[in-house]
Design a protein around this motif. Structure first.
Motif, short mmCIF file in Angstrom:
data_model
loop_
_atom_site.label_atom_id
_atom_site.label_comp_id
_atom_site.label_asym_id
_atom_site.label_seq_id
_atom_site.Cartn_x
_atom_site.Cartn_y
_atom_site.Cartn_z
N LYS A 1 0.83 -1.20 0.00
CA LYS A 1 0.00 0.00 0.00
C LYS A 1 0.87 1.26 0.00
O LYS A 1 0.60 2.23 -0.71
N GLU A 2 1.95 1.24 0.80
CA GLU A 2 2.85 2.39 0.86
C GLU A 2 3.53 2.61 -0.50
O GLU A 2 3.74 3.74 -0.93
N ALA A 3 3.90 1.49 -1.18
CA ALA A 3 4.54 1.63 -2.49
C ALA A 3 3.59 2.25 -3.50
O ALA A 3 3.98 3.10 -4.32
N GLN A 4 2.31 1.87 -3.46
CA GLN A 4 1.32 2.46 -4.36
C GLN A 4 1.14 3.96 -4.07
O GLN A 4 1.01 4.77 -4.99
N GLU A 5 1.15 4.33 -2.78
CA GLU A 5 1.00 5.74 -2.43
C GLU A 5 2.19 6.55 -2.94
O GLU A 5 2.03 7.69 -3.40
N CYS A 6 3.39 5.96 -2.86
CA CYS A 6 4.58 6.66 -3.36
C CYS A 6 4.48 6.89 -4.88
O CYS A 6 4.84 7.97 -5.37
N GLU A 7 3.97 5.90 -5.60
CA GLU A 7 3.81 6.07 -7.05
C GLU A 7 2.81 7.17 -7.37
O GLU A 7 3.01 7.97 -8.30
N GLU A 8 1.72 7.22 -6.61
CA GLU A 8 0.72 8.26 -6.84
C GLU A 8 1.30 9.65 -6.55
O GLU A 8 1.02 10.62 -7.27
N GLU A 9 2.11 9.77 -5.48
CA GLU A 9 2.74 11.06 -5.16
C GLU A 9 3.67 11.51 -6.28
O GLU A 9 3.73 12.70 -6.63
N GLU A 10 4.43 10.56 -6.86
CA GLU A 10 5.35 10.92 -7.95
C GLU A 10 4.57 11.42 -9.17
O GLU A 10 4.98 12.37 -9.84
N ARG A 11 3.44 10.77 -9.48
CA ARG A 11 2.63 11.22 -10.61
C ARG A 11 2.07 12.62 -10.36
O ARG A 11 2.01 13.46 -11.27
N GLU A 12 1.65 12.87 -9.11
CA GLU A 12 1.12 14.20 -8.79
C GLU A 12 2.20 15.27 -8.92
O GLU A 12 1.95 16.38 -9.39
N LYS A 13 3.44 14.95 -8.49
CA LYS A 13 4.54 15.91 -8.62
C LYS A 13 4.81 16.24 -10.08
O LYS A 13 5.09 17.38 -10.45
N GLU A 14 4.77 15.20 -10.95
CA GLU A 14 5.00 15.44 -12.37
C GLU A 14 3.95 16.38 -12.95
O GLU A 14 4.25 17.27 -13.76
N GLU A 15 2.69 16.21 -12.52
CA GLU A 15 1.63 17.07 -13.01
C GLU A 15 1.79 18.50 -12.51
O GLU A 15 1.55 19.48 -13.23
N GLU A 16 2.19 18.65 -11.22
CA GLU A 16 2.37 19.98 -10.67
C GLU A 16 3.54 20.72 -11.31
O GLU A 16 3.51 21.93 -11.50
N GLN A 17 4.62 19.97 -11.61
CA GLN A 17 5.82 20.62 -12.16
C GLN A 17 5.74 20.79 -13.68
O GLN A 17 6.69 21.29 -14.29
N ASP A 18 4.63 20.40 -14.30
CA ASP A 18 4.46 20.53 -15.75
C ASP A 18 5.63 19.87 -16.49
O ASP A 18 6.36 20.51 -17.26
N ASP A 19 5.81 18.58 -16.20
CA ASP A 19 6.89 17.85 -16.86
C ASP A 19 6.68 17.89 -18.39
O ASP A 19 5.62 17.51 -18.89
#
Length: 359
Positions: free
Chosen positions: A313-331
């Protein structure tokens, strides 16, 4: 479904079943290096799958066909696939190949009779290691040789007629099962098929292989008898021996087992030869470098069984956080992919590619 209960083993089995089908359809000569490499790859993969099935204890001798889950029925085909591929090898002494295939086919037919897939008797051989009452009864029921040379006795003629009728019956059964498989395959291609269709497909497939294995056992027995006679004639000097070939390490059959009492399947299937359990075999392969160590391979069965749900569950949460960061930083790479996807959807309406059953 098969992927739900045994996901990794099911994928592994399907991969090598496909490889077996490719070998069967291949137009390459039997001694082709490419074909022999595919055969060896298939045998190694099926052996690995057999070890995993044995570790899980998928089958039990006190259960019926109705108690076997649909996802496990196809694993019954492991011995017959190994036997068929072994017969195609040309880099091993032919007599040893036939002996190996005989062990695989007999094990498969016995299991099919145990679960009542077929009602055909198991062919008996003179050197059969199975000393059960059924085998003894079959040997006693065979007609005695006629005293007149070239003139079969009435009992022998009746036995020949029974064998002919049995072969005709098996041929008709195989043809009927082949037609059923074609119909079930078409039904499986439809997205709305249910588990009953999948179960009937696997049962029909196992039955078809079982009838073919009985024919293979008879052919193997005849060829073994012929090669044994030729070997005796060569030892007596009647036939000239071919050039001495380098002696290769003999192969050993790996059959589905679950405890130490059944470990006599190792060592050519004879209890008098050196034996080992599945665990001993796996540890030996790890030391030799054939298989990975269980603790080092994150995809092995032991680690998956001992995995912590909280950690996943923690690994899935980390993946979701990374995707959110990419969206916020306009990758820029992600933005480019999203734009291409939007443009593609603008020019390709949903459902345009689905022309199935449309006039």
């Amino acid at each position: 479904m098969a992927e739900e209960e045994y996901p990794s083993i099911s994928v592994l089995f399907d991969r090598y079943l496909k490889l077996y089908e490719n070998v069967e359809k291949s137009d390459l000569p039997s001694q082709s290096d490419k074909l022999q490499e595919q055969i060896k790859e298939g045998i190694e993969g099926l052996v690995k799958t057999t070890v995993l099935v044995s570790e899980l204890g998928v089958f039990s001798s006190n259960e019926t066909l109705e108690e076997i889950p649909t996802s496990a029925i196809k694993f019954l085909l492991l011995p017959v696939l190994l036997g068929s591929l072994s017969l195609k090898r040309t880099d091993v002494e032919r007599l040893h190949v036939l002996q190996l295939a005989n062990v695989y086919f007999r094990d498969f037919v016995k299991r099919c009779k145990q679960y009542e897939f077929i009602d055909t008797e198991l062919p008996s051989t003179e050197d059969d290691e199975d000393s059960s009452d059924e085998a003894e009864a079959e040997k006693k029921s065979l007609p005695k040789a006629s005293t007149k040379q070239g003139m079969p006795s009435p009992e022998e003629l009746q036995a020949m007629a029974r064998q002919r009728e049995e072969k005709i019956r098996r041929f008709k059964k195989k043809k009927d099962l082949g037609n059923q498989l074609m119909d079930l395959k078409k039904a499986l291609d439809k997205p709305s098929h249910d588990e009953d269709i999948l179960r009937n497909y696997y049962i029909t497939l196992v039955r078809k292989f079982a009838y073919e294995s009985v024919d293979e056992l008879e052919s193997v027995a005849m060829e073994r008898k012929m090669l044994s006679k030729m070997k005796d004639l060569k030892m007596k000097g009647v036939l000239s021996s071919p050039e001495q070939v380098s002696e290769l390490r003999p192969l050993k059959p790996i059959l589905i087992t679950k405890d130490a009492l059944q470990k006599n399947v190792f060592g050519l299937g004879y209890p008098s030869l050196p034996t080992m359990t599945v665990e001993e075999f796996y540890d030996k392969r790890v030391k030799e470098g054939w298989f990975p160590e269980p603790r080092r391979d994150k995809n092995c069965l032991q680690d998956r069984a001992a995995s912590d749900p909280q950690a996943e569950k923690e690994a899935q949460e980390c993946e979701e956080e990374e995707r959110e960061k990419e969206e916020e930083q306009d990758d820029p790479q992600k933005l480019a992919r999203d734009r291409e996807w939007d443009e593609w959807r603008d020019t390709h309406r949903r459902g345009w590619g689905n022309t199935y059953n449309r006039s």
